[in-house]
Design an enzyme around this catalytic site. Structure first.
Site, PDB file in Angstrom:
ATOM      1  N   SER A   1     -33.419  61.693  59.832  1.00 43.98           N
ATOM      2  CA  SER A   1     -32.140  62.242  59.362  1.00 43.98           C
ATOM      3  C   SER A   1     -31.707  63.396  60.258  1.00 43.98           C
ATOM      4  O   SER A   1     -30.513  63.606  60.469  1.00 43.98           O
ATOM      5  CB  SER A   1     -32.261  62.690  57.906  1.00 43.98           C
ATOM      6  OG  SER A   1     -33.391  63.503  57.724  1.00 43.98           O
ATOM      7  N   SER A   2     -32.655  64.142  60.817  1.00 36.76           N
ATOM      8  CA  SER A   2     -32.264  65.307  61.631  1.00 36.76           C
ATOM      9  C   SER A   2     -31.578  64.867  62.925  1.00 36.76           C
ATOM     10  O   SER A   2     -30.534  65.416  63.294  1.00 36.76           O
ATOM     11  CB  SER A   2     -33.461  66.202  61.906  1.00 36.76           C
ATOM     12  OG  SER A   2     -34.485  65.465  62.520  1.00 36.76           O
TER      13      SER A   2
ATOM     14  N   LEU B   1     -37.238  58.695  58.937  1.00 37.98           N
ATOM     15  CA  LEU B   1     -36.176  57.858  59.498  1.00 37.98           C
ATOM     16  C   LEU B   1     -35.170  58.690  60.283  1.00 37.98           C
ATOM     17  O   LEU B   1     -34.048  58.274  60.551  1.00 37.98           O
ATOM     18  CB  LEU B   1     -35.491  57.065  58.376  1.00 37.98           C
ATOM     19  CG  LEU B   1     -36.450  56.159  57.596  1.00 37.98           C
ATOM     20  CD1 LEU B   1     -35.754  55.526  56.395  1.00 37.98           C
ATOM     21  CD2 LEU B   1     -37.041  55.073  58.494  1.00 37.98           C
TER      22      LEU B   1
ATOM     23  N   SER C   1     -21.744  70.107  52.920  1.00 35.20           N
ATOM     24  CA  SER C   1     -22.430  68.820  52.779  1.00 35.20           C
ATOM     25  C   SER C   1     -22.373  68.338  51.342  1.00 35.20           C
ATOM     26  O   SER C   1     -22.457  69.144  50.413  1.00 35.20           O
ATOM     27  CB  SER C   1     -23.894  68.985  53.209  1.00 35.20           C
ATOM     28  OG  SER C   1     -24.648  67.875  52.795  1.00 35.20           O
TER      29      SER C   1
ATOM     30  N   GLY D   1     -36.626  63.189  55.009  1.00 32.78           N
ATOM     31  CA  GLY D   1     -38.083  63.365  54.987  1.00 32.78           C
ATOM     32  C   GLY D   1     -38.853  62.059  54.912  1.00 32.78           C
ATOM     33  O   GLY D   1     -40.066  62.061  54.707  1.00 32.78           O
ATOM     34  N   ALA D   2     -38.164  60.921  55.089  1.00 35.89           N
ATOM     35  CA  ALA D   2     -38.852  59.621  54.999  1.00 35.89           C
ATOM     36  C   ALA D   2     -39.362  59.154  56.357  1.00 35.89           C
ATOM     37  O   ALA D   2     -39.950  58.094  56.463  1.00 35.89           O
ATOM     38  CB  ALA D   2     -37.911  58.579  54.409  1.00 35.89           C
TER      39      ALA D   2
ATOM     40  N   ASP E   1     -36.274  60.476  69.018  1.00 35.75           N
ATOM     41  CA  ASP E   1     -35.282  60.368  67.946  1.00 35.75           C
ATOM     42  C   ASP E   1     -33.839  60.425  68.444  1.00 35.75           C
ATOM     43  O   ASP E   1     -33.046  59.533  68.142  1.00 35.75           O
ATOM     44  CB  ASP E   1     -35.547  61.420  66.863  1.00 35.75           C
ATOM     45  CG  ASP E   1     -36.918  61.246  66.238  1.00 35.75           C
ATOM     46  OD1 ASP E   1     -37.562  60.212  66.480  1.00 35.75           O
ATOM     47  OD2 ASP E   1     -37.347  62.144  65.504  1.00 35.75           O
TER      48      ASP E   1
HETATM   49  C1  GLA Z   1     -41.542  62.398  64.442  1.00 37.97           C
HETATM   50  C2  GLA Z   1     -40.897  62.996  65.685  1.00 37.97           C
HETATM   51  C3  GLA Z   1     -40.775  61.954  66.801  1.00 37.97           C
HETATM   52  C4  GLA Z   1     -42.098  61.226  67.028  1.00 37.97           C
HETATM   53  C5  GLA Z   1     -42.637  60.698  65.711  1.00 37.97           C
HETATM   54  C6  GLA Z   1     -44.010  60.075  65.832  1.00 37.97           C
HETATM   55  O1  GLA Z   1     -40.668  61.499  63.823  1.00 37.97           O
HETATM   56  O2  GLA Z   1     -39.622  63.512  65.382  1.00 37.97           O
HETATM   57  O3  GLA Z   1     -40.321  62.593  67.977  1.00 37.97           O
HETATM   58  O4  GLA Z   1     -43.011  62.070  67.648  1.00 37.97           O
HETATM   59  O5  GLA Z   1     -42.743  61.736  64.744  1.00 37.97           O
HETATM   60  O6  GLA Z   1     -43.961  58.911  66.600  1.00 37.97           O
END
Ligand code: GLA
Length: 402
Positions: free
Chosen positions: A142-143, A140, A82, A137-138, A187
């Site tokens: 990334s994972s 948004l 990376s 870690g914001a 996500d």
């Molecule tokens: C994190 C989790 C999601 C969701 C949000 C809260 O980002 O990865 O699955 O639960 O928190 O809405």
């Protein structure tokens, strides 16, 4: 992130493409031309902390994400590297780790294990290099961006013939079963199934979804990152998941037809307050009211009234702060400052909370002024600037032509 209003980048900006290709070629001079894939991050506008309680959520994929260069190998090994992390991680396909290693590589490794379990024949190996422009870690995702992108890259480089929903499932299993985060389904679905210019309406209980248009001639999605990262965010998140599970266990005794916490009524919650105690009552109170708010927001969006969505986002933030207790002073400050701007229709913390970013719905044309106000108002209270940017709602992962 780039400054709001100053620049609206394409999903995979040219300099990022150049950087990842250069890094890949420097590490693998022997490899042939790599394939290149982009997977977006996501921002959730409504349905905060509802996915693991079976409610509906309303995220968009964004024009920041993960870029992956990949080439096949024939030595039975997979190598991950990376531009954002030091070191290389080499694994034998025949001897993959059985448990998470505690490093970033657990995410693509978990997906690799899933891809192998779904492959009809043992592939020869691959080298993958990751880069990206998504703040980690914001809140948004990334994972999920890394995981869904890895699933697509391995599928294409090995010709596995998977569908986009297979990439979503592989990403979800990797995070839940290998990395060990009790995350909901939002996500990977938001990243994997996104359509440009749309929000994803995802009913997490029945896993039904549709794409709802966002009128970008009238509103912009603006994200302000507090830059605050909390060590305890993962354990606090898992604690909320557990609290909701316990609240539902108790509440379903009074409402047996409810299949998940999101289906429990406010009347049931009121009747069971004493049994639940104050903490579980607050958590369930957020979930049940957020379900209702999210439905109203959807109706407003379909009626061409984004201001309804905005108003519900502000109510959601108050509930996340007071009942769900996942906000922090930096996030509250951003929402307070934004609330005083005429161009802001609404906003709230996004992702899990405990730091990270806020998302705002802003009238087109107001982005620069709101951005300046947010920065100034934040700086007056804290000793650093937030990063503020306008995001486009983009489509899901894709292969780049190179
Ligand atoms: C994190 C989790 C999601 C969701 C949000 C809260 O980002 O990865 O699955 O639960 O928190 O809405």
């Amino acid at each position: 992130m780039a400054d709001a209003g100053m620049r609206q980048s394409s999903s995979a900006p040219e300099e990022l493409v150049r950087e990842v290709l250069h890094a890949f070629r420097a590490r693998h001079p022997e490899a042939g031309a790599p394939k290149l894939f982009f997977a977006p991050g996501r921002v959730n506008l409504m349905g905060a902390h509802l996915d693991y309680s079976g409610g509906a959520v309303l995220p968009a994929a964004i024009d920041r994400g993960t870029l992956i260069a990949v080439a096949p190998r024939s030595d039975g090994k997979v190598l991950f590297s990376s531009s954002l992390q030091a070191g290389e991680h080499l694994f034998e396909l025949d001897g993959l780790p059985q448990a998470a290693t505690g490093s970033w590589v657990d995410y693509p490794l978990g997906v690799l294990r899933e891809a192998l379990s779904r492959a009809e024949e043992r592939p020869g190996g691959a080298s993958l290099h990751f880069g990206g422009n998504l703040p980690i870690g914001a809140g948004l995702s990334s994972s999920a961006s890394i995981c869904v992108g890895t699933a697509l890259a391995l599928d294409k480089v090995w010709g596995l013939g998977h569908q986009e929903i297979d990439h979503v499932h592989a990403a979800l299993s990797a995070e839940r079963e290998f990395v060990g985060v009790q995350c909901g389904i939002m996500d990977p679905y938001a990243v994997g199934l996104a359509r440009a210019g749309s929000l994803l309406w995802l009913e997490c209980g029945d896993v039904r979804y549709e794409h709802l248009p966002l009128d970008t001639s009238r509103v912009s999605i603006l994200v302000a990152d507090t830059m605050v990262r909390r060590e305890l965010a993962t354990s606090a998140f898992n604690q909320r998941v557990d609290e909701c599970r316990r609240a539902f266990e108790l509440l379903k005794r009074s409402q047996p037809e409810a299949r998940c916490l999101a289906e429990v009524s406010m009347e049931t919650l009121s009747a069971c307050g004493e049994e639940l105690g104050p903490v579980l009552s607050r958590r369930a109170g957020h979930v049940i009211a957020e379900v209702a708010r999210t439905k109203v927001a959807r109706v407003g969006l379909l009626a061409g009234q984004p201001e309804v969505l905005g108003a519900k986002m502000l109510e959601a933030h108050a509930s996340l702060r007071g009942l769900y207790e996942v906000s922090c002073p930096e996030l509250d400050r951003l929402v307070e400052v934004a609330g005083a701007c005429d161009e802001v229709l609404g906003g709230r913390l996004t992702g899990a909370g405990f730091g990270g970013a806020c998302v705002f719905l802003v009238e087109r044309g107001g982005e620069e002024r709101v951005s300046a106000e947010l920065k100034q108002g934040f700086r007056e209270a804290f000793d650093h600037d937030p990063e503020v940017a306008v995001f486009q709602a983009v489509g899901g992962p894709y292969e780049l032509e190179i």
